[in-house]
Scaffold this active site. Structure first.
Site, PDB file in Angstrom:
ATOM      1  CG  ASP A 183       2.202   4.166   7.167  1.00 22.50           C
ATOM      2  OD1 ASP A 183       1.610   3.086   6.950  1.00 22.50           O
ATOM      3  OD2 ASP A 183       3.344   4.195   7.669  1.00 22.50           O
TER       4      ASP A 183
HETATM    5  C1  BGC Z   1       3.836   0.895   7.962  1.00 23.76           C
HETATM    6  C2  BGC Z   1       4.260   1.052   6.522  1.00 23.76           C
HETATM    7  C3  BGC Z   1       3.694  -0.069   5.696  1.00 23.76           C
HETATM    8  C4  BGC Z   1       2.182  -0.068   5.851  1.00 23.76           C
HETATM    9  C5  BGC Z   1       1.490  -1.108   5.000  1.00 23.76           C
HETATM   10  C6  BGC Z   1       2.347   0.677   8.088  1.00 23.76           C
HETATM   11  O1  BGC Z   1       1.964   0.363   9.371  1.00 23.76           O
HETATM   12  O2  BGC Z   1       4.230   2.032   8.687  1.00 23.76           O
HETATM   13  O3  BGC Z   1       5.646   1.110   6.427  1.00 23.76           O
HETATM   14  O4  BGC Z   1       4.056   0.064   4.365  1.00 23.76           O
HETATM   15  O5  BGC Z   1       1.872  -0.295   7.211  1.00 23.76           O
HETATM   16  O6  BGC Z   1       1.764  -2.370   5.416  1.00 23.76           O
END
Ligand code: BGC
Length: 756
Positions: free
Chosen positions: A314
């Site tokens: 993430d």
């Molecule tokens: C979130 C994810 C997301 C990613 C990309 C993160 O902050 O936890 O769920 O897919 O950002 O946008």
């Protein structure tokens, strides 16, 4: 002329149906062997730098004109930065999250620039894998169809409708030239205060599993290999929603058997279904950050579940092993920990630290090149599966003529209609009469951003600039049906003082529809200290209630905000969740009785802040007569939801009172629609284990079906209950049979079954 119109209609209908085949997956082993060979050849030619580049994912801001998080409008690619990323650093993947939605033409220009450089100016010509969060429709593509948020979708209990929505989302994402969607969220929402509850399919593992499967099927179709489908990304593996405090990205303490019973099954099923990618949980479990957890990322995910796709981190989560979790004493050590634990791709996403450190680690001999090869193989395999090599650099809109059109919008409207949940309807307060003089008010009454929630045109979804003004707010939708509707805000979502004539309009009306709202937010931004609705909103409802009119309370919210102070003041209570662009229209259809409500709560609605229990709690948490302990006494329970038809349940029967291991029994129940309107009914089958070696839950959802009953229709419904539905997850996390008695519960009916 009529014949011509009819022909056009037939051609259109047939074409539309063909775009959405719903057939089982057809794995093609020969094709996979061919991929394997091509991939091995490619890997044998790659340098360490090229391999590490494939494992690097950057934020689009890094290659755009302007500064990261502060790009120059209109956003566009900076060719020097792009060259640096793709040609010099061999970057294999890009995403965006921080910016805003673009029209299709702008996407085509940006993606086109990226892919041209990747496939024409690099030595190996490997296309970039672009990823995006299309959480409730292709929300970063202007003009796309916006669906209700996933929690609302779960409330439909209609997996086919949800699958269709996912398929439309895939189509509209692919129309922008994007082949990878960071969705679905398969985290089971066990804490109602968590800021991402609205992104989940609720608190029940089985419901999340069923919805997850439908969504993966919708996104990937035949394994994502055609131009209308995308790679799904199940997230966030594993236990992300289990944070003890309900605050985002804070510690979870989850015993192995709960991890396997509650949190794992949706992922397990998604992997079986062929999900191509997974995103890792940013948090920690039992003191170990999941990004550095070999047991979860390799032993469980790869060795046990046999997942072959990409595991992407993430946002900034490798860096955070050093900066936040403090398990790594440097950024380089953080890279070592995450790669050795099993990640394939790092969502870095704003610099080249990961890239440089990983190259150093390999050159120093701390990480082997074979380890890189494993990840690169998976990344190239997904790129092959998506046929990125043969896909046109920019999609042709001729192929996507249904984009944002009426067929897709109808599905979004139906989804909103089937999600909205009637929680109370005292003295048949609803439906409203078309002649009623209505006053509609409250922060959510005339707001599109509140209907849509986060991940709408921007990450937090709070900027009204992106509202689609052709769509109706609740007020506009009610007014479209009945000119006799007045509106005033009455009370502000951010608690700013409001002085308007709301109390006067309220006193002049027959019915007050008060729409409470929660400001859109997700992730850390959405953390709260108190699950109750804001004092201003609660007090406003009390003031309106003092007028003693028919009061309809509509809840538009990210998660179940506590309403016990006001729930009994209302004649009817309607949970709208965040129903999306068509939510206003759907709600108006329901309030006026043009649509019979059929949503059911996919999450327990708590009554008190200190009693945030799920429906499948333990016996020791039930209401205790002796000590008047009110442990489980929710405002509304999981699965609750009324219609205007009051469907009657009778004759619950099992085909045999006994069931053997691996056996099945038929469970039948008769449903009667006593009303003169048709009704959709979700029929939920729960099982209750009388005694077990691990304390049993008071009940567990094991199956559901959604059916439609015509006026006055009576129908007998059959469920095939498998003995495996009676298994329990033991202390070691193994699913086992334990002989004994079980209740089978549907509605208020119950029968007993013995497992031999
Ligand atoms: C979130 C994810 C997301 C990613 C990309 C993160 O902050 O936890 O769920 O897919 O950002 O946008």
């Amino acid at each position: 002329m009529m014949r011509y119109v009819f022909l056009l209609f037939v051609v259109f209908t047939i074409t539309a149906c063909n775009l959405f085949p719903h057939a089982p997956k057809m794995p093609n082993p020969q094709m996979d062997e061919m991929y394997e060979k091509q991939i091995s050849e490619l890997i044998s030619k790659m340098t360490i730098e090229e391999k590490v580049g494939q494992m690097t994912q950057l934020n689009i801001d890094v290659v755009c004109v302007g500064e990261v998080y502060n790009l120059q409008e209109p956003h566009r690619i900076d060719s020097v930065k792009l060259h640096k990323a793709i040609v010099e650093h061999h970057v294999g993947s890009i995403l965006n999250c921080g910016g805003h939605a673009y029209p299709l033409a702008q996407w085509h220009e940006m993606i086109g620039n990226i892919q041209r450089v990747a496939t024409q100016q690099t030595r190996l010509k490997i296309p970039v894998l672009y990823g995006i969060d299309a959480i409730h429709g292709a929300n970063y593509v202007m003009g796309s169809t916006l669906f209700p948020q996933p929690l609302a979708q779960a409330a439909t209990f209609n997996t086919e409708l949800v699958r269709k929505g996912a398929e439309i989302t895939a189509y509209e994402t692919r129309a922008a030239g994007i082949p990878w969607n960071f969705s679905p969220v398969l985290d089971v929402a066990r804490h109602p205060a968590w800021s991402r509850v609205f992104e989940t399919y609720g608190e029940d593992t089985y419901l999340c599993t069923e919805m997850g499967r439908a969504v993966i099927d919708g996104y990937q179709g035949f394994n994502g290999t055609d131009k209308y489908h995308v790679a799904a990304c199940m997230k966030h593996f594993l236990g992300y929603s289990g944070a003890r405090t309900g605050k985002d990205r804070t510690p979870a303490y989850i015993p192995n058997n709960q991890l396997r019973e509650i949190y794992l099954p949706p992922f397990q099923e998604a992997i079986k279904r062929g999900a191509l990618t997974v995103m890792i949980n940013s948090g920690e479990i039992n003191g170990v950050p999941v990004h550095a957890n070999y047991d979860i990322l390799t032993t469980l995910l790869r060795d046990e579940l046999k997942f072959e796709g990409i595991a992407v981190t993430d946002w900034e989560d490798v860096m955070k092993l050093h900066l936040n979790h403090k398990t790594a004493s440097s950024l380089k050590e953080a890279t070592y920990q995450a790669v050795q634990a099993g990640i394939d791709m790092c969502m870095v996403p704003n610099d080249y630290n990961f890239t440089n450190h990983l190259i150093e680690l390999v050159k120093e001999g701390r990480i082997s090149e074979e380890r890189l090869d494993k990840s690169v193989r998976r990344i190239l395999w997904v790129k092959q599966k998506l046929r990125l090599n043969s896909a046109p650099i920019v999609p042709s809109m001729k192929d996507y003529y249904l984009f944002g059109g009426p067929i897709f919008q109808k599905t979004a409207l139906n989804t909103a209609e089937e999600s909205i949940t009637l929680l109370e309807n005292r003295n048949s307060a609803l439906p409203l009469g078309k002649q009623d003089k209505i006053f509609v008010t409250g922060p959510a009454a005339n707001s599109m951003i509140l209907l849509n929630g986060a991940w709408t045109r921007t990450w937090q979804g709070t900027d009204e600039k992106w509202d689609d003004t052709t769509k109706y707010t609740i007020y506009e939708a009610l007014k479209a049906k009945n000119p006799n509707v007045q509106y005033a805000l009455g009370c502000d979502i951010l608690d700013k003082p409001v002085s308007d004539n709301s109390m006067q309009l309220a006193s002049e009306s027959d019915v007050i529809v008060v729409c409470l709202g929660e400001y859109p937010a997700t992730e850390k931004v959405g953390d709260i200290d108190d699950l109750s609705f804001s004092r201003t909103q609660l007090d406003y409802v009390k003031a309106l209630a003092s007028l003693r009119k028919k009061l309809i309370l509509v809840l538009v919210e990210n998660r179940p905000r506590i309403v016990n102070e006001i729930a009994d003041l209302a004649s009817a209570v309607v949970m709208a969740y965040q129903p999306g662009d068509f939510g206003g229209e759907a709600l108006a259809n329901i309030l006026y009785g043009d649509v019979n409500p059929s949503g059911r709560l996919p999450i327990t609605y708590p009554r008190y802040n200190q009693s945030m229990l799920t429906y499948d709690h333990k016996y020791t948490e039930t209401f205790d007569q002796k000590f008047a302990n009110t442990a489980f006494n929710p405002q509304w329970e999981f699965g609750h939801g009324l219609s205007y038809s009051n469907v009657e349940y009778s004759d619950l029967k099992v085909s045999s009172q006994e069931i053997v291991q691996n056996g099945v029994v038929n469970v039948t129940v008769t449903l009667k629609n006593p009303s003169n309107r048709s009704v959709k009914e979700s029929v939920l089958l729960f099982v209750r284990d009388h005694y077990a070696s691990v304390t049993p839950a008071v009940k567990k959802l094991r199956q559901f079906q959604k059916i439609e009953l015509q006026p006055r229709e009576t129908r007998t419904l059959t469920f095939v209950l498998k003995a495996s539905d009676l298994k329990l997850c033991d202390r070691n996390g193994q699913w086992i049979y334990e002989a004994g008695d079980f209740d089978v519960i549907i509605g208020q009916l119950k029968t007993t079954l013995t497992l031999k």
